[in-house]
Design an enzyme around this catalytic site. Structure first.
Site, PDB file in Angstrom:
ATOM      1  N   HIS A 135       0.843  -1.196   0.000  1.00 41.07           N
ATOM      2  CA  HIS A 135       0.000   0.000   0.000  1.00 41.07           C
ATOM      3  C   HIS A 135       0.882   1.251   0.000  1.00 41.07           C
ATOM      4  O   HIS A 135       2.082   1.169   0.255  1.00 41.07           O
ATOM      5  CB  HIS A 135      -0.912   0.029   1.240  1.00 41.07           C
TER       6      HIS A 135
ATOM      7  N   LYS B   4      -0.439   4.933   4.543  1.00 44.64           N
ATOM      8  CA  LYS B   4      -1.351   4.006   5.250  1.00 44.64           C
ATOM      9  C   LYS B   4      -0.853   3.791   6.681  1.00 44.64           C
ATOM     10  O   LYS B   4       0.334   3.566   6.897  1.00 44.64           O
ATOM     11  CB  LYS B   4      -1.446   2.669   4.502  1.00 44.64           C
TER      12      LYS B   4
HETATM   13  P1  NAD Z   1      -7.587   9.571   4.176  1.00 42.51           P
HETATM   14  O1  NAD Z   1      -6.670   9.847   5.321  1.00 42.51           O
HETATM   15  O2  NAD Z   1      -7.276  10.145   2.849  1.00 42.51           O
HETATM   16  O3  NAD Z   1      -9.080  10.053   4.562  1.00 42.51           O
HETATM   17  C1  NAD Z   1      -9.659   9.905   5.806  1.00 42.51           C
HETATM   18  C2  NAD Z   1     -10.389  11.209   6.084  1.00 42.51           C
HETATM   19  O4  NAD Z   1     -11.172  11.065   7.259  1.00 42.51           O
HETATM   20  C3  NAD Z   1      -9.427  12.388   6.299  1.00 42.51           C
HETATM   21  O5  NAD Z   1      -9.800  13.445   5.434  1.00 42.51           O
HETATM   22  C4  NAD Z   1      -9.677  12.755   7.768  1.00 42.51           C
HETATM   23  O6  NAD Z   1      -9.539  14.139   8.022  1.00 42.51           O
HETATM   24  C5  NAD Z   1     -11.126  12.308   7.925  1.00 42.51           C
HETATM   25  N1  NAD Z   1     -11.544  12.204   9.312  1.00 42.51           N
HETATM   26  C6  NAD Z   1     -10.874  11.649  10.360  1.00 42.51           C
HETATM   27  N2  NAD Z   1     -11.603  11.825  11.489  1.00 42.51           N
HETATM   28  C7  NAD Z   1     -12.750  12.474  11.136  1.00 42.51           C
HETATM   29  C8  NAD Z   1     -13.873  12.929  11.835  1.00 42.51           C
HETATM   30  N3  NAD Z   1     -13.983  12.734  13.153  1.00 42.51           N
HETATM   31  N4  NAD Z   1     -14.850  13.563  11.151  1.00 42.51           N
HETATM   32  C9  NAD Z   1     -14.770  13.745   9.821  1.00 42.51           C
HETATM   33  N5  NAD Z   1     -13.709  13.345   9.084  1.00 42.51           N
HETATM   34  C10 NAD Z   1     -12.712  12.714   9.753  1.00 42.51           C
HETATM   35  O7  NAD Z   1      -7.721   7.987   4.117  1.00 42.51           O
HETATM   36  P2  NAD Z   1      -8.389   7.088   2.966  1.00 42.51           P
HETATM   37  O8  NAD Z   1      -7.328   6.535   2.083  1.00 42.51           O
HETATM   38  O9  NAD Z   1      -9.552   7.819   2.379  1.00 42.51           O
HETATM   39  O10 NAD Z   1      -8.900   5.865   3.856  1.00 42.51           O
HETATM   40  C11 NAD Z   1      -9.823   6.059   4.931  1.00 42.51           C
HETATM   41  C12 NAD Z   1     -10.083   4.702   5.587  1.00 42.51           C
HETATM   42  O11 NAD Z   1     -10.697   3.819   4.636  1.00 42.51           O
HETATM   43  C13 NAD Z   1      -8.821   3.966   6.071  1.00 42.51           C
HETATM   44  O12 NAD Z   1      -9.146   3.227   7.233  1.00 42.51           O
HETATM   45  C14 NAD Z   1      -8.506   3.029   4.919  1.00 42.51           C
HETATM   46  O13 NAD Z   1      -7.747   1.903   5.307  1.00 42.51           O
HETATM   47  C15 NAD Z   1      -9.907   2.636   4.520  1.00 42.51           C
HETATM   48  N6  NAD Z   1     -10.066   2.122   3.161  1.00 42.51           N
HETATM   49  C16 NAD Z   1     -10.908   1.081   3.024  1.00 42.51           C
HETATM   50  C17 NAD Z   1     -11.168   0.577   1.760  1.00 42.51           C
HETATM   51  C18 NAD Z   1     -12.164  -0.532   1.635  1.00 42.51           C
HETATM   52  O14 NAD Z   1     -12.436  -0.984   0.497  1.00 42.51           O
HETATM   53  N7  NAD Z   1     -12.763  -0.992   2.739  1.00 42.51           N
HETATM   54  C19 NAD Z   1     -10.551   1.134   0.641  1.00 42.51           C
HETATM   55  C20 NAD Z   1      -9.693   2.223   0.816  1.00 42.51           C
HETATM   56  C21 NAD Z   1      -9.471   2.715   2.098  1.00 42.51           C
END
Ligand code: NAD
Length: 265
Positions: A150, A154
């Site tokens: 990744h 991450k």
């Molecule tokens: P990222 O860091 O780009 O985005 C996460 C966002 O959440 C950030 O903008 C952060 O400011 C926001 N955030 C955190 N706390 C918050 C709150 N209390 N209120 C509002 N916003 C808040 O990360 P990402 O790459 O978008 O991934 C996010 C999550 O999704 C991670 O856990 C990642 O592992 C997961 N993910 C899962 C899949 C899947 O298919 N299940 C795919 C990609 C990513």
């Protein structure tokens, strides 16, 4: 009728892809774009939806059909409590939750329907089924290793998807992943034990998500691989799950296998 979607984490990598997907799907519209209180987007208009502003106070967000959350474990539990209070369904994509946090999702799903999946892509959900089949044929005598890569931002490791692959393999073999998972190897660790499932983690640059499972015997091995080249695939899967939830399934914990109808494969 067009479904009104709340997106929590709207300024994140997944959030921006979710907004694009909701905008391009004629069956969905954006009800709320919820961001972190310190997000620079707070108070601005969402580019794809001029009438919607980025907000941070979740309690203001009450008029929606389904919520989608890709944020952090603590933030996801806040969204879960909010949806439970309002009796609204929730799609959870956040990874890295501990057992206690997962138990809270399980408990909440007795009162609201929840789709919680480590990976929302169709291909990976098919791969979950393929590794189960491979495990049934080769798993008892081969060495099983899971390799994942990744991007360098991450925060959790091994990835939620790598662990989910391990869980599917263990389900097919009647093993307990907590007992057989080896997540670190360093120094004089001795020979490999027969039943262990090894996890190797690569973190590099902008890799979106790659997973390979080895079933290795002396003289041959099967490698099953899945590679994501665009996060939009996860966003499409999550919006598909939201539309599925909006049809009103009973309050229960679902995963993408249920949403895609792969449970009988
Ligand atoms: P990222 O860091 O780009 O985005 C996460 C966002 O959440 C950030 O903008 C952060 O400011 C926001 N955030 C955190 N706390 C918050 C709150 N209390 N209120 C509002 N916003 C808040 O990360 P990402 O790459 O978008 O991934 C996010 C999550 O999704 C991670 O856990 C990642 O592992 C997961 N993910 C899962 C899949 C899947 O298919 N299940 C795919 C990609 C990513």
């Amino acid at each position: 009728m067009t479904k009104r979607i709340l997106i929590k984490g709207a300024a994140g990598r997944m959030g921006t892809n979710l907004i694009k997907t909701v905008a391009s799907n004629p069956d969905t519209t954006l009800a709320y774009a919820v961001v972190h209180p310190e997000a620079p987007q707070l108070g601005q208009n969402v580019p794809e939806f001029a009438e919607v502003k980025y907000i941070s106070d979740l309690s203001q967000a009450t008029d929606f059909d389904v919520a989608i959350d890709f944020t952090s474990p603590e933030s996801t539990l806040e969204t879960l409590a909010h949806c439970q209070k309002l009796g609204k369904p929730l799609v959870i994509g956040t990874t890295g939750l501990n057992a206690e946090q997962k138990e809270k999702i399980q408990q909440a799903s007795t009162s609201i329907p929840v789709v919680f999946a480590a990976n929302f892509s169709v291909g990976m959900n098919l791969m979950f089924k393929l590794v189960e089949k491979a495990a049934r044929v080769m798993g008892t005598y081969s060495d099983i290793e899971i390799i994942e890569a990744h991007h360098h931002n991450k925060v959790d490791a091994p990835s939620g998807t790598a662990l989910a692959l391990g869980e599917h393999i263990c389900k097919a073999l009647g093993r307990d992943l907590d007992e057989v998972a080896v997540k670190e190897r360093n120094g004089l660790i001795g020979p490999r034990t027969k039943d262990e499932i090894g996890f190797s983690t690569i973190r590099a640059a902008d890799v979106i998500g790659e997973h390979t499972v080895w079933f290795a015997d002396i003289g041959e091995r099967i490698e099953l691989s899945h590679k994501v080249s665009d996060r939009i695939t996860f966003a499409r899967g999550a919006v598909h799950a939201a539309l599925w939830l909006s049809q009103g399934p009973e309050a229960k914990l679902y995963d993408m296998t249920n949403v895609l109808g792969l449970d009988k494969l």
